[in-house]
Design an enzyme around this catalytic site. Sequence first.
Site, PDB file in Angstrom:
ATOM      1  CB  SER A  16      -0.963  -0.003   1.185  1.00 13.29           C
ATOM      2  OG  SER A  16      -0.283   0.158   2.413  1.00 13.29           O
ATOM      3  CG  ASN A 109      12.198   1.392   6.834  1.00 10.49           C
ATOM      4  OD1 ASN A 109      11.563   0.644   6.105  1.00 10.49           O
ATOM      5  ND2 ASN A 109      12.103   1.354   8.153  1.00 10.49           N
ATOM      6  CG  HIS A 111       9.695   1.699  12.372  1.00  9.27           C
ATOM      7  ND1 HIS A 111       9.945   0.348  12.321  1.00  9.27           N
ATOM      8  CD2 HIS A 111       9.393   1.987  13.668  1.00  9.27           C
ATOM      9  CE1 HIS A 111       9.800  -0.166  13.530  1.00  9.27           C
ATOM     10  NE2 HIS A 111       9.455   0.808  14.363  1.00  9.27           N
ATOM     11  CB  SER A 138       9.320   7.358  12.096  1.00 13.74           C
ATOM     12  OG  SER A 138       8.743   7.610  13.361  1.00 13.74           O
ATOM     13  CG  ASP A 147      13.586  -0.072  12.666  1.00 17.07           C
ATOM     14  OD1 ASP A 147      13.054  -1.023  13.264  1.00 17.07           O
ATOM     15  OD2 ASP A 147      13.649  -0.008  11.429  1.00 17.07           O
TER      16      ASP A 147
HETATM   17  N1  LIG Z   1      20.241  -2.461   8.690  1.00 17.60           N
HETATM   18  C1  LIG Z   1      18.949  -2.095   8.597  1.00 17.60           C
HETATM   19  N2  LIG Z   1      18.073  -2.910   7.970  1.00 17.60           N
HETATM   20  C2  LIG Z   1      16.764  -2.548   7.894  1.00 17.60           C
HETATM   21  C3  LIG Z   1      16.310  -1.361   8.477  1.00 17.60           C
HETATM   22  C4  LIG Z   1      17.259  -0.509   9.119  1.00 17.60           C
HETATM   23  O1  LIG Z   1      16.917   0.589   9.631  1.00 17.60           O
HETATM   24  N3  LIG Z   1      18.567  -0.905   9.154  1.00 17.60           N
HETATM   25  N4  LIG Z   1      14.927  -1.057   8.472  1.00 17.60           N
HETATM   26  C5  LIG Z   1      14.110  -2.251   8.298  1.00 17.60           C
HETATM   27  C6  LIG Z   1      12.618  -2.131   8.261  1.00 17.60           C
HETATM   28  N5  LIG Z   1      12.082  -2.721   9.499  1.00 17.60           N
HETATM   29  C7  LIG Z   1      11.329  -1.850  10.249  1.00 17.60           C
HETATM   30  O2  LIG Z   1      11.044  -0.704   9.838  1.00 17.60           O
HETATM   31  C8  LIG Z   1      12.312  -4.055   9.912  1.00 17.60           C
HETATM   32  C9  LIG Z   1      12.246  -5.093   8.981  1.00 17.60           C
HETATM   33  C10 LIG Z   1      12.480  -6.412   9.389  1.00 17.60           C
HETATM   34  C11 LIG Z   1      12.765  -6.712  10.708  1.00 17.60           C
HETATM   35  C12 LIG Z   1      13.038  -8.131  11.116  1.00 17.60           C
HETATM   36  O3  LIG Z   1      13.133  -8.456  12.294  1.00 17.60           O
HETATM   37  N6  LIG Z   1      13.167  -9.003  10.111  1.00 17.60           N
HETATM   38  C13 LIG Z   1      13.505 -10.443  10.336  1.00 17.60           C
HETATM   39  C14 LIG Z   1      12.559 -11.322   9.547  1.00 17.60           C
HETATM   40  C15 LIG Z   1      11.127 -10.967   9.917  1.00 17.60           C
HETATM   41  C16 LIG Z   1      10.151 -11.661   8.970  1.00 17.60           C
HETATM   42  O4  LIG Z   1      10.598 -12.334   8.015  1.00 17.60           O
HETATM   43  O5  LIG Z   1       8.933 -11.495   9.209  1.00 17.60           O
HETATM   44  C17 LIG Z   1      14.934 -10.714   9.849  1.00 17.60           C
HETATM   45  O6  LIG Z   1      15.373 -10.044   8.864  1.00 17.60           O
HETATM   46  O7  LIG Z   1      15.545 -11.618  10.427  1.00 17.60           O
HETATM   47  C18 LIG Z   1      12.821  -5.686  11.646  1.00 17.60           C
HETATM   48  C19 LIG Z   1      12.586  -4.354  11.259  1.00 17.60           C
HETATM   49  C20 LIG Z   1      14.538  -2.952   7.029  1.00 17.60           C
HETATM   50  N7  LIG Z   1      15.880  -3.375   7.249  1.00 17.60           N
HETATM   51  N1  GAR Z   2       9.535  -2.682  10.324  1.00 14.85           N
HETATM   52  C1  GAR Z   2       9.059  -2.491   8.988  1.00 14.85           C
HETATM   53  C2  GAR Z   2       7.556  -2.385   9.011  1.00 14.85           C
HETATM   54  O1  GAR Z   2       6.884  -2.966   9.858  1.00 14.85           O
HETATM   55  N2  GAR Z   2       7.035  -1.629   8.052  1.00 14.85           N
HETATM   56  C3  GAR Z   2       5.609  -1.475   7.928  1.00 14.85           C
HETATM   57  O2  GAR Z   2       5.108  -2.503   7.079  1.00 14.85           O
HETATM   58  C4  GAR Z   2       3.872  -2.016   6.530  1.00 14.85           C
HETATM   59  C5  GAR Z   2       3.904  -2.325   5.061  1.00 14.85           C
HETATM   60  O3  GAR Z   2       2.615  -2.090   4.536  1.00 14.85           O
HETATM   61  P1  GAR Z   2       2.452  -2.039   2.930  1.00 14.85           P
HETATM   62  O4  GAR Z   2       3.105  -3.289   2.401  1.00 14.85           O
HETATM   63  O5  GAR Z   2       0.966  -2.008   2.745  1.00 14.85           O
HETATM   64  O6  GAR Z   2       3.134  -0.788   2.456  1.00 14.85           O
HETATM   65  C6  GAR Z   2       3.816  -0.495   6.789  1.00 14.85           C
HETATM   66  O7  GAR Z   2       2.873  -0.209   7.815  1.00 14.85           O
HETATM   67  C7  GAR Z   2       5.219  -0.174   7.263  1.00 14.85           C
HETATM   68  O8  GAR Z   2       5.261   0.889   8.210  1.00 14.85           O
END
Ligand SMILES: Nc1nc2c(c(=O)[nH]1)N[C@@H](CN(C=O)c1ccc(C(=O)N[C@@H](CCC(=O)O)C(=O)O)cc1)CN2
Ligand code: GAR
Length: 214
Positions: A16, A109, A111, A138, A147
């Site tokens: 989305s 990103n 979040h 954010s 993050d």
């Molecule tokens: N090095 C960074 N990588 C990522 C960032 C960042 O700021 N620095 N932002 C994230 C986005 N994110 C939250 O906004 C986020 C995405 C994924 C995870 C996480 O725990 N992922 C797991 C798998 C989870 C799953 O498959 O459902 C993993 O990778 O082991 C936490 C936060 C994007 N990457």
């Molecule tokens: N930590 C990363 C995370 O949780 N991101 C979140 O995943 C959703 C993706 O929705 P979308 O696929 O409909 O855009 C969004 O709400 C975004 O903030």
Amino acid sequence: MSNCCRVLVLVSGNGSNLQAIIDGCDDNLDAEVVGVISNKPNAYGLVRAHQSEIDTSCVIPHEGESRSDYDLRLKAAIDKYQPDLIVLAGFMRILSDDFVKQFEGRMINIHPSLLPKYTGLHTHQRAIDAGDSEHGASVHFVTPELDAGPVILQAKVPVYPEDDASVLAERVHEQEHAIYPLVVKWFSQQRLRMTDGKAYLDDQLLSPMGYAAD
Ligand SMILES: Nc1nc2c(c(=O)[nH]1)N[C@@H](CN(C=O)c1ccc(C(=O)N[C@@H](CCC(=O)O)C(=O)O)cc1)CN2
Ligand SMILES: NCC(=O)N[C@@H]1O[C@H](COP(=O)([O-])[O-])[C@@H](O)[C@H]1O
């Protein structure tokens, strides 16, 4: 950067936010979504890209593959698009330090929390469990620390006692779809930059909560 900002969007799910950015670029001649990459072959974001005739790639993790090896394949896929800006839009993989450092300052990103609160996952439930009266989203530059990159723009929503995580997520999504395209537009207009780990808009240092209108 050429006169049109080449935007590459990474998704893992519904897309989305990708759709909001696609729609925003239709109204913004300074930016174009040139590609969408997913780690999930069934991500609906890929369908959204096809509907807008945007090229897509899938980089699916291999069984037992290290994070760094996956990121090398992801980098190769990204390089084919020669993007000016990489947008993580629900891309649910933690990226390795070496990968992030190659794109710092041109990778953002969104979040679903008011950073620095609730880094990581399950942010809506955590806000509800904490009894927070407000929550939000954010947009930040991506840095190696998860993050923790400098915040560019935030949006707040109220949390009501009857909320569950799904209802709250929907309220946050509405705000996400407003702020993310705006940040992409700022970057495409070359108004936004990250220097020494800090975010600047029009050479004004942004606060830890990002841009705040006067
Ligand atoms: N090095 C960074 N990588 C990522 C960032 C960042 O700021 N620095 N932002 C994230 C986005 N994110 C939250 O906004 C986020 C995405 C994924 C995870 C996480 O725990 N992922 C797991 C798998 C989870 C799953 O498959 O459902 C993993 O990778 O082991 C936490 C936060 C994007 N990457
Ligand atoms: N930590 C990363 C995370 O949780 N991101 C979140 O995943 C959703 C993706 O929705 P979308 O696929 O409909 O855009 C969004 O709400 C975004 O903030």
